[in-house]
Motif scaffolding. Structure first.
Motif, PDB file in Angstrom:
ATOM      1  N   ARG A 109      -0.956   7.215   0.907  1.00 17.49           N
ATOM      2  CA  ARG A 109      -2.507   7.560   0.826  1.00 17.49           C
ATOM      3  C   ARG A 109      -3.344   6.663   0.751  1.00 17.49           C
ATOM      4  O   ARG A 109      -3.355   5.867  -0.410  1.00 17.49           O
ATOM      5  CB  ARG A 109      -2.500   8.675  -0.305  1.00 17.49           C
ATOM      6  N   LYS A 110      -4.292   6.380   1.354  1.00 13.77           N
ATOM      7  CA  LYS A 110      -5.455   5.445   1.235  1.00 13.77           C
ATOM      8  C   LYS A 110      -6.046   5.322  -0.110  1.00 13.77           C
ATOM      9  O   LYS A 110      -6.418   4.120  -0.440  1.00 13.77           O
ATOM     10  CB  LYS A 110      -6.696   5.378   2.411  1.00 13.77           C
ATOM     11  N   ASP A 111      -6.347   6.490  -0.882  1.00 13.19           N
ATOM     12  CA  ASP A 111      -6.941   6.557  -2.002  1.00 13.19           C
ATOM     13  C   ASP A 111      -5.981   5.885  -3.213  1.00 13.19           C
ATOM     14  O   ASP A 111      -6.434   5.871  -4.267  1.00 13.19           O
ATOM     15  CB  ASP A 111      -7.814   7.761  -2.264  1.00 13.19           C
ATOM     16  N   ASP A 112      -4.779   5.985  -2.992  1.00 12.31           N
ATOM     17  CA  ASP A 112      -3.871   5.457  -4.259  1.00 12.31           C
ATOM     18  C   ASP A 112      -3.946   3.762  -4.024  1.00 12.31           C
ATOM     19  O   ASP A 112      -3.847   3.198  -2.935  1.00 12.31           O
ATOM     20  CB  ASP A 112      -2.363   5.761  -3.977  1.00 12.31           C
ATOM     21  N   ASN A 142       0.748  -1.073  -0.013  1.00 12.21           N
ATOM     22  CA  ASN A 142       0.036   0.027   0.018  1.00 12.21           C
ATOM     23  C   ASN A 142       0.700   1.043  -0.015  1.00 12.21           C
ATOM     24  O   ASN A 142       1.964   1.029   0.513  1.00 12.21           O
ATOM     25  CB  ASN A 142      -0.758   0.043   1.253  1.00 12.21           C
TER      26      ASN A 142
END
Length: 119
Positions: free
Chosen positions: A38-41, A35
């Motif tokens: 940034r969580k949205d990446d 991961n």
């Protein structure tokens, strides 16, 4: 001086692909999703190649979704595409060290897995 060291922590993307050779060598291939901050990446995906005793440990105790840490070196596999004849290459991490990470519950999901240790 040159340095080629890669350290990654992530989740395994599928069941290990294990090959046993007549010479007694063992090779295990895995994919690893790492991961971004940034969580949205979307995660970055890596191909892993593991040999020997470490490959046997991966074959027996690593499963899809397992949290692992690896240290190794970057190499490139080269081949010629059979259909087009074009030269192809793919980056692969040749793993020297494998750490089984995650909670006790994660480890218990893999029947009989050892405690989190370095292999």
């Amino acid at each position: 001086m040159s340095i080629n060291v890669v350290t990654l922590v992530g989740r395994v993307g599928g069941e290990p692909d294990v090959k046993y050779f007549e010479s007694g060598s063992v090779k295990c291939r895995l994919t690893l999703a790492v991961n971004r901050m940034r969580k949205d990446d979307p995660p970055d995906w890596f191909n892993l190649e593991i040999w020997g005793k470490t490959a046997e440990v991966a074959a027996n105790y690593v499963h899809k979704g397992s949290l692992i840490g690896v240290t190794g070196s970057l190499k490139f596999d080269h081949w010629q595409d059979r259909a087009t004849g074009a030269n192809r290459s793919s980056p692969t991490i040749k793993v020297d060290k494998l750490d089984l990470l995650g909670s006790k519950r994660d480890n218990e999901a893999a029947a009989g897995s050892p405690p989190s240790d370095e292999w």
